[in-house]
Design a protein around this motif. Structure first.
Motif, PDB file in Angstrom:
ATOM      1  N   GLY A  56       0.788  -1.226   0.000  1.00 23.02           N
ATOM      2  CA  GLY A  56       0.000   0.000   0.000  1.00 23.02           C
ATOM      3  C   GLY A  56       0.827   1.286   0.000  1.00 23.02           C
ATOM      4  O   GLY A  56       0.615   2.169  -0.824  1.00 23.02           O
ATOM      5  N   PRO A  57       1.790   1.405   0.915  1.00 20.74           N
ATOM      6  CA  PRO A  57       2.564   2.647   0.985  1.00 20.74           C
ATOM      7  C   PRO A  57       3.336   2.927  -0.311  1.00 20.74           C
ATOM      8  O   PRO A  57       3.560   4.088  -0.651  1.00 20.74           O
ATOM      9  CB  PRO A  57       3.533   2.392   2.146  1.00 20.74           C
ATOM     10  N   VAL A  58       3.746   1.868  -1.021  1.00 22.46           N
ATOM     11  CA  VAL A  58       4.473   2.067  -2.266  1.00 22.46           C
ATOM     12  C   VAL A  58       3.507   2.433  -3.391  1.00 22.46           C
ATOM     13  O   VAL A  58       3.761   3.350  -4.180  1.00 22.46           O
ATOM     14  CB  VAL A  58       5.272   0.795  -2.639  1.00 22.46           C
ATOM     15  N   ALA A  59       2.369   1.724  -3.439  1.00 19.83           N
ATOM     16  CA  ALA A  59       1.368   2.039  -4.462  1.00 19.83           C
ATOM     17  C   ALA A  59       0.870   3.475  -4.270  1.00 19.83           C
ATOM     18  O   ALA A  59       0.648   4.193  -5.238  1.00 19.83           O
ATOM     19  CB  ALA A  59       0.206   1.048  -4.385  1.00 19.83           C
ATOM     20  N   GLY A  60       0.688   3.868  -3.035  1.00 21.17           N
ATOM     21  CA  GLY A  60       0.362   5.263  -2.715  1.00 21.17           C
ATOM     22  C   GLY A  60      -1.016   5.706  -3.155  1.00 21.17           C
ATOM     23  O   GLY A  60      -1.227   6.892  -3.439  1.00 21.17           O
ATOM     24  N   ILE A 109      -6.668  -4.839  -6.058  1.00 18.60           N
ATOM     25  CA  ILE A 109      -6.209  -4.003  -4.946  1.00 18.60           C
ATOM     26  C   ILE A 109      -6.929  -4.500  -3.706  1.00 18.60           C
ATOM     27  O   ILE A 109      -8.146  -4.669  -3.726  1.00 18.60           O
ATOM     28  CB  ILE A 109      -6.562  -2.519  -5.205  1.00 18.60           C
ATOM     29  N   ASP A 110      -6.180  -4.773  -2.652  1.00 14.97           N
ATOM     30  CA  ASP A 110      -6.848  -5.290  -1.448  1.00 14.97           C
ATOM     31  C   ASP A 110      -7.205  -4.155  -0.482  1.00 14.97           C
ATOM     32  O   ASP A 110      -6.975  -2.980  -0.769  1.00 14.97           O
ATOM     33  CB  ASP A 110      -6.020  -6.401  -0.790  1.00 14.97           C
ATOM     34  N   ASP A 111      -7.769  -4.534   0.660  1.00 11.97           N
ATOM     35  CA  ASP A 111      -8.269  -3.538   1.616  1.00 11.97           C
ATOM     36  C   ASP A 111      -7.180  -2.581   2.095  1.00 11.97           C
ATOM     37  O   ASP A 111      -7.450  -1.427   2.424  1.00 11.97           O
ATOM     38  CB  ASP A 111      -8.856  -4.244   2.853  1.00 11.97           C
ATOM     39  N   SER A 112      -5.955  -3.059   2.130  1.00 10.37           N
ATOM     40  CA  SER A 112      -4.868  -2.217   2.651  1.00 10.37           C
ATOM     41  C   SER A 112      -4.322  -1.275   1.578  1.00 10.37           C
ATOM     42  O   SER A 112      -3.383  -0.518   1.842  1.00 10.37           O
ATOM     43  CB  SER A 112      -3.734  -3.107   3.165  1.00 10.37           C
ATOM     44  N   GLY A 113      -4.891  -1.362   0.354  1.00  9.04           N
ATOM     45  CA  GLY A 113      -4.382  -0.513  -0.719  1.00  9.04           C
ATOM     46  C   GLY A 113      -3.184  -1.120  -1.422  1.00  9.04           C
ATOM     47  O   GLY A 113      -2.547  -0.482  -2.266  1.00  9.04           O
ATOM     48  N   ALA A 114      -2.861  -2.367  -1.074  1.00 13.91           N
ATOM     49  CA  ALA A 114      -1.779  -3.065  -1.787  1.00 13.91           C
ATOM     50  C   ALA A 114      -2.311  -3.569  -3.124  1.00 13.91           C
ATOM     51  O   ALA A 114      -3.469  -3.940  -3.240  1.00 13.91           O
ATOM     52  CB  ALA A 114      -1.267  -4.231  -0.956  1.00 13.91           C
ATOM     53  N   VAL A 147       6.385  -1.449 -12.346  1.00 14.68           N
ATOM     54  CA  VAL A 147       5.922  -1.122 -10.990  1.00 14.68           C
ATOM     55  C   VAL A 147       5.945   0.396 -10.784  1.00 14.68           C
ATOM     56  O   VAL A 147       5.005   0.974 -10.238  1.00 14.68           O
ATOM     57  CB  VAL A 147       6.776  -1.847  -9.921  1.00 14.68           C
ATOM     58  N   GLU A 148       7.012   1.036 -11.246  1.00 10.79           N
ATOM     59  CA  GLU A 148       7.077   2.497 -11.148  1.00 10.79           C
ATOM     60  C   GLU A 148       5.884   3.147 -11.847  1.00 10.79           C
ATOM     61  O   GLU A 148       5.279   4.094 -11.347  1.00 10.79           O
ATOM     62  CB  GLU A 148       8.373   3.024 -11.786  1.00 10.79           C
ATOM     63  N   ALA A 149       5.552   2.597 -13.039  1.00 13.45           N
ATOM     64  CA  ALA A 149       4.510   3.217 -13.874  1.00 13.45           C
ATOM     65  C   ALA A 149       3.136   3.195 -13.220  1.00 13.45           C
ATOM     66  O   ALA A 149       2.262   3.987 -13.581  1.00 13.45           O
ATOM     67  CB  ALA A 149       4.466   2.528 -15.237  1.00 13.45           C
ATOM     68  N   VAL A 150       2.911   2.275 -12.275  1.00 12.15           N
ATOM     69  CA  VAL A 150       1.577   2.183 -11.674  1.00 12.15           C
ATOM     70  C   VAL A 150       1.501   2.832 -10.286  1.00 12.15           C
ATOM     71  O   VAL A 150       0.471   2.783  -9.635  1.00 12.15           O
ATOM     72  CB  VAL A 150       1.069   0.717 -11.597  1.00 12.15           C
ATOM     73  N   ARG A 151       2.633   3.415  -9.845  1.00 20.25           N
ATOM     74  CA  ARG A 151       2.567   4.115  -8.551  1.00 20.25           C
ATOM     75  C   ARG A 151       1.833   5.432  -8.734  1.00 20.25           C
ATOM     76  O   ARG A 151       2.017   6.137  -9.728  1.00 20.25           O
ATOM     77  CB  ARG A 151       3.974   4.369  -8.016  1.00 20.25           C
ATOM     78  N   TRP A 152       1.004   5.749  -7.749  1.00 21.50           N
ATOM     79  CA  TRP A 152       0.178   6.956  -7.864  1.00 21.50           C
ATOM     80  C   TRP A 152       1.046   8.199  -8.096  1.00 21.50           C
ATOM     81  O   TRP A 152       0.700   9.095  -8.871  1.00 21.50           O
ATOM     82  CB  TRP A 152      -0.697   7.132  -6.627  1.00 21.50           C
ATOM     83  N   SER A 153       2.189   8.240  -7.440  1.00 25.99           N
ATOM     84  CA  SER A 153       3.060   9.419  -7.555  1.00 25.99           C
ATOM     85  C   SER A 153       3.639   9.569  -8.966  1.00 25.99           C
ATOM     86  O   SER A 153       4.086  10.639  -9.343  1.00 25.99           O
ATOM     87  CB  SER A 153       4.210   9.322  -6.547  1.00 25.99           C
ATOM     88  N   GLU A 154       3.615   8.492  -9.740  1.00 26.65           N
ATOM     89  CA  GLU A 154       4.215   8.533 -11.070  1.00 26.65           C
ATOM     90  C   GLU A 154       3.184   8.658 -12.188  1.00 26.65           C
ATOM     91  O   GLU A 154       3.516   8.968 -13.317  1.00 26.65           O
ATOM     92  CB  GLU A 154       5.054   7.270 -11.325  1.00 26.65           C
ATOM     93  N   LEU A 155       1.927   8.338 -11.892  1.00 28.35           N
ATOM     94  CA  LEU A 155       0.932   8.347 -12.976  1.00 28.35           C
ATOM     95  C   LEU A 155       0.208   9.690 -13.007  1.00 28.35           C
ATOM     96  O   LEU A 155       0.418  10.543 -12.140  1.00 28.35           O
ATOM     97  CB  LEU A 155      -0.047   7.168 -12.812  1.00 28.35           C
ATOM     98  N   ASP A 156      -0.616   9.849 -14.016  1.00 26.53           N
ATOM     99  CA  ASP A 156      -1.379  11.088 -14.136  1.00 26.53           C
ATOM    100  C   ASP A 156      -2.636  10.964 -13.279  1.00 26.53           C
ATOM    101  O   ASP A 156      -3.555  10.221 -13.630  1.00 26.53           O
ATOM    102  CB  ASP A 156      -1.736  11.344 -15.607  1.00 26.53           C
ATOM    103  N   PRO A 157      -2.689  11.667 -12.150  1.00 26.66           N
ATOM    104  CA  PRO A 157      -3.803  11.466 -11.220  1.00 26.66           C
ATOM    105  C   PRO A 157      -5.139  11.910 -11.808  1.00 26.66           C
ATOM    106  O   PRO A 157      -6.187  11.341 -11.476  1.00 26.66           O
ATOM    107  CB  PRO A 157      -3.418  12.298 -10.005  1.00 26.66           C
ATOM    108  N   GLY A 158      -5.105  12.895 -12.699  1.00 28.90           N
ATOM    109  CA  GLY A 158      -6.355  13.367 -13.306  1.00 28.90           C
ATOM    110  C   GLY A 158      -7.010  12.264 -14.128  1.00 28.90           C
ATOM    111  O   GLY A 158      -8.215  12.016 -14.017  1.00 28.90           O
ATOM    112  N   THR A 159      -6.203  11.574 -14.934  1.00 33.23           N
ATOM    113  CA  THR A 159      -6.728  10.506 -15.772  1.00 33.23           C
ATOM    114  C   THR A 159      -7.250   9.345 -14.922  1.00 33.23           C
ATOM    115  O   THR A 159      -8.307   8.784 -15.186  1.00 33.23           O
ATOM    116  CB  THR A 159      -5.620   9.990 -16.720  1.00 33.23           C
TER     117      THR A 159
END
Ligand code: ADP
Ligand code: MG
Length: 548
Positions: A56-60, A109-114, A147-159
């Motif tokens: 979860g913390p990495v996926a963000g 995605i599970d309950d913990s956001g992982a 993995v980098e490409a799917v982290r919230w911090s790396e993707l376009d949050p608007g899309t």
């Protein structure tokens, strides 16, 4: 473990292919864990399977990407698509689906956001030797990049947010239909036609955007899109008429797909159909196992009992009768019918034919005599495309004419042309109990599920022809259907209860566990099917036995 994996791979260079087996197990990369679940035994075997778990913390993922559950499902789908995009040109493969957003094994995605992503990889070889350099590039470079490409911090949050908004709106729209007395809704501005008969992408440029007739226009308030307007298809009997090539089938196809959610940009995001809608068609040659088709068929020349009708090779009309009876049994309460794929003699019989062939010589009660009782007595609505005969004017509640891809409400004019008609009675088909032993997924001692394109599901030792199931829209759903049939049989859901109740139990399992409830150790990709397609595949299983 990244260093350990790199080292291990380098040691394998040029070794015999079987050495890949030693990769099985967990590899902790620090910010994610790679699990090598299944290793192919040679370069020509089905791809090896791996899973990636991103904590979860990495996926963000922010709270709004995870709650409510529908947004979590949408976000998972979006991330799988991003993973797919980042893997362009790689040997790593992820099943990212088509135009529909359907829960699938490839991303969860599970309950913990992982986030757990499941992929295939063709482990590279030169002949039967290991090509470790290429393997290293895939697992040690491309995989971490994915993995980098799917982290919230790396993707376009608007899309990503818009993706979840779109799906949440569609689901809200579908949930509203029953309360509004509608079986379907098609938004103004929707783009229904597809690029070609073999492409599900939206038609570009030339497409005429949908515009509802004023008299049937309904407004719905959605959580994100706000107030949207469009055609509300009311409960009851709706006839779609119009000249050839004016877009009738295209509209009906959009309604068939409206039981699923669509990705932004598809054109059908705000086309929604009740979840119990089932496309009905003729299907010459299908097997029928003890289905009660007596509402439609009586007094066959063979003397067969049509309350308990079996055949290895149904005719056009009896196959369609069985399809209706079985859809009703499985819980369908909205029928979608297109003249292009029906048996005419089951749909209509005009007065001249009645004069010539009458009484006991005609075993069929045409659908036109049953469509009103189906609605009045059993709450089954019908949306029917019929451009070749005006007979259904007699029974339609609403008539929509397509003219140059534009719908017009011609109900009043059609009513002037209508005649009185006496209905037949529709008795619900007898409930069937399936023999679980006849639903056997094993072949040579172990479970076997395979699919061939969108045509065939191999279930154990039997091939099931699923070509007629037009609401099976994703290759993964075909495997999903097989897994659901397996669950029905192996977990005793079919035991001592009518098929319809077994399907209720299945629905409950899927509502609680989602696609994961189907897994049963199946290594490949699959997607969530509807109960209706599970039942339909079961009914087409050539080994199926009904008890009693
Ligand atoms: P029908 O069933 O009335 O004979 P179809 O639905 O098969 O007609 O459509 C005929 C053709 O028109 C198809 O090639 C389809 O892609 C195209 N078409 C359908 N709807 C539209 C639209 N809204 N805009 C542009 N082309 C369309
Ligand atoms: Mg047509």
């Amino acid at each position: 473990d990244l260093a350990r994996l790199t080292e291990e791979l380098r040691r394998m260079e040029g070794a015999s292919y079987g050495r890949y087996k030693s990769l099985a197990g967990d590899w902790d990369f620090g910010h994610f864990v790679l699990t090598v679940e299944r290793v192919q035994s040679d370069p020509f075997a089905p791809p090896s399977r791996i899973a990636v778990r991103i904590p979860g913390p990495v996926a963000g993922l922010p709270v709004h990407a995870l709650h409510p559950a529908v947004r979590r499902r949408a976000t998972a789908d979006h991330l799988v698509r991003l993973a797919h995009r980042s893997l362009k040109g790689a040997r790593l493969r992820i099943d990212s689906g088509g135009q529909e957003v359907i829960e699938r094994s490839a991303g969860r995605i599970d309950d913990s956001g992982a986030m757990v992503l499941r992929l295939g990889i063709e482990l590279p070889g030169r002949g039967r030797r290991i090509d470790a350099r290429t393997a290293e590039r895939e697992l040690c470079d491309r995989l971490p990049a994915m993995v980098e490409a799917v982290r919230w911090s790396e993707l376009d949050p608007g899309t990503a947010t818009a993706f979840a908004d779109t799906v949440e709106d569609t689901v809200a729209l579908r949930d509203r239909l029953a309360g509004l007395g509608l079986v379907a809704f098609v938004a103004d501005g929707a783009v229904l036609p597809r690029r070609s008969g073999v492409s599900d992408l939206p038609m570009d440029g030339a497409a005429v955007a949908f515009r509802a007739p004023d008299s049937l226009r309904v407004a719905v308030d959605l959580p994100h899109a706000g107030r949207v307007t469009g055609l509300g298809v009311p409960e009851g009997i709706t006839l779609i008429v119009g000249g050839g090539f004016h877009g009738k089938s295209t509209l009906l196809h959009a309604l068939e797909r409206g039981v699923y959610d669509h990705i932004p940009g598809d054109g059908r995001e705000l086309v929604a159909t009740r979840p119990d809608a089932v496309k009905i068609r003729a299907e010459e040659g299908r097997r029928v196992e003890r289905t009660d088709v007596s509402a439609f068929v009586r007094n066959l020349p063979t003397g067969a009992d049509t309350t308990d009708f079996s055949t290895e090779n149904a005719s056009g009309s009896t196959s369609q009768a069985a399809n209706i009876a079985e859809a009703f049994e499985a819980g369908a309460r909205t029928l979608l019918v297109d003249e292009d794929t029906t048996a005419t003699n089951l749909m209509i019989r005009d007065s001249r034919m009645q004069a010539l062939v009458h009484g006991d010589r005609e075993p069929l009660t045409p659908f036109i005599d049953l469509v009103r009782p189906l609605h009045r007595d059993h709450g089954v609505s019908t949306v029917l495309v019929m451009g070749g005969s005006g007979d259904y004017f007699d029974v339609a509640d609403h008539v929509v004419m397509l003219d140059g891809y534009r719908p017009y409400d011609v109900t009043d004019r059609a009513r002037e042309l209508a005649a009185e008609r006496r209905d037949a009675a529709f008795a619900p088909p007898a409930q069937r109990i399936v023999d679980p032993a006849s639903v056997d997924p094993t072949a040579r001692g172990r479970a076997r599920l395979k699919r061939r394109d969108m045509d065939v599901l191999t279930f154990g030792e039997t091939d099931i022809d699923v070509r007629a199931l037009s609401q099976l829209v994703d290759p993964g759903q075909i495997i999903g259907v097989g897994l659901a049939m397996r669950l029905l049989a192996e977990d005793g859901l079919l035991d001592d209860r009518p098929l319809s109740e077994a399907l209720d139990l299945l629905d409950r399992r899927l509502a609680d566990g989602g696609a994961a409830a189907l897994g049963r150790g199946y290594a490949g990709d699959y997607a969530l099917p509807r109960r209706h397609e599970v039942a339909a595949a079961l009914n087409r299983l050539r080994t199926l036995r009904v008890l009693g």
